[in-house]
Design a protein around this motif. Structure first.
Motif, PDB file in Angstrom:
ATOM      1  N   LEU A   1       0.821  -1.214   0.000  1.00 40.42           N
ATOM      2  CA  LEU A   1       0.000   0.000   0.000  1.00 40.42           C
ATOM      3  C   LEU A   1       0.853   1.262   0.000  1.00 40.42           C
ATOM      4  N   VAL A   2       1.946   1.274   0.748  1.00 36.41           N
ATOM      5  CA  VAL A   2       2.831   2.446   0.765  1.00 36.41           C
ATOM      6  C   VAL A   2       3.491   2.628  -0.597  1.00 36.41           C
ATOM      7  N   THR A   3       3.889   1.516  -1.221  1.00 45.95           N
ATOM      8  CA  THR A   3       4.483   1.599  -2.554  1.00 45.95           C
ATOM      9  C   THR A   3       3.475   2.130  -3.568  1.00 45.95           C
ATOM     10  N   GLY A   4       2.250   1.636  -3.518  1.00 47.68           N
ATOM     11  CA  GLY A   4       1.209   2.129  -4.417  1.00 47.68           C
ATOM     12  C   GLY A   4       0.911   3.593  -4.197  1.00 47.68           C
ATOM     13  N   LEU A   5       0.871   4.010  -2.946  1.00 47.82           N
ATOM     14  CA  LEU A   5       0.614   5.416  -2.635  1.00 47.82           C
ATOM     15  C   LEU A   5       1.733   6.306  -3.161  1.00 47.82           C
ATOM     16  N   SER A   6       2.986   5.881  -2.988  1.00 43.96           N
ATOM     17  CA  SER A   6       4.094   6.699  -3.494  1.00 43.96           C
ATOM     18  C   SER A   6       4.096   6.752  -5.018  1.00 43.96           C
ATOM     19  N   ALA A   7       3.721   5.659  -5.685  1.00 48.59           N
ATOM     20  CA  ALA A   7       3.648   5.674  -7.150  1.00 48.59           C
ATOM     21  C   ALA A   7       2.527   6.598  -7.622  1.00 48.59           C
ATOM     22  N   VAL A   8       1.380   6.558  -6.957  1.00 53.50           N
ATOM     23  CA  VAL A   8       0.262   7.439  -7.332  1.00 53.50           C
ATOM     24  C   VAL A   8       0.613   8.902  -7.088  1.00 53.50           C
ATOM     25  N   ILE A   9       1.285   9.179  -5.998  1.00 58.84           N
ATOM     26  CA  ILE A   9       1.714  10.558  -5.727  1.00 58.84           C
ATOM     27  C   ILE A   9       2.678  11.033  -6.805  1.00 58.84           C
ATOM     28  N   LEU A  10       3.624  10.167  -7.182  1.00 59.71           N
ATOM     29  CA  LEU A  10       4.570  10.529  -8.239  1.00 59.71           C
ATOM     30  C   LEU A  10       3.846  10.807  -9.551  1.00 59.71           C
ATOM     31  N   ILE A  11       2.878   9.974  -9.878  1.00 60.47           N
ATOM     32  CA  ILE A  11       2.165  10.131 -11.151  1.00 60.47           C
ATOM     33  C   ILE A  11       1.344  11.416 -11.167  1.00 60.47           C
TER      34      ILE A  11
END
Length: 99
Positions: free
Chosen positions: A32-42
């Motif tokens: 979930l943290v990895t997904g959140l950081s990827a979404v924030i980056l995008i």
């Protein structure tokens, strides 16, 4: 007279109660943290390159986390407990003694 204890009592244990909490085969919180950081980056950078990079980063990191989860599902908890330990514990007679 019937013998007491001649039959063993069977108790069903459901696997869902004893398995670690995983998502996509990896540790749930790390995915979930990895997904959140990827979404924030995008969504913060808003370029096609950042979208491709964020998606690729998420795929690669989730793959690595799946390998970690397959090796040991509780590896994150074990590592966090490991880094809390001191390198050396001095032999002292009292916990209040100064080092």
């Amino acid at each position: 007279m019937a013998e007491v204890g001649s039959r063993l009592q069977r108790i069903r244990l459901h696997r869902a109660l004893s398995r670690p909490n995983m998502l996509f085969g990896a540790d749930r919180e790390l995915v979930l943290v990895t997904g959140l950081s990827a979404v924030i980056l995008i969504f913060v950078v808003l370029t096609p390159i950042s979208a491709v990079f964020g998606f690729a980063m998420w795929i690669v990191v989730v793959g690595l986390l799946r390998m970690m989860g397959k090796a040991d599902p509780l590896m994150r908890q074990v590592y966090l407990r490991h880094i809390r330990f001191r390198r050396v514990y001095r032999p002292t007679a009292s916990p209040w003694r100064r080092y």
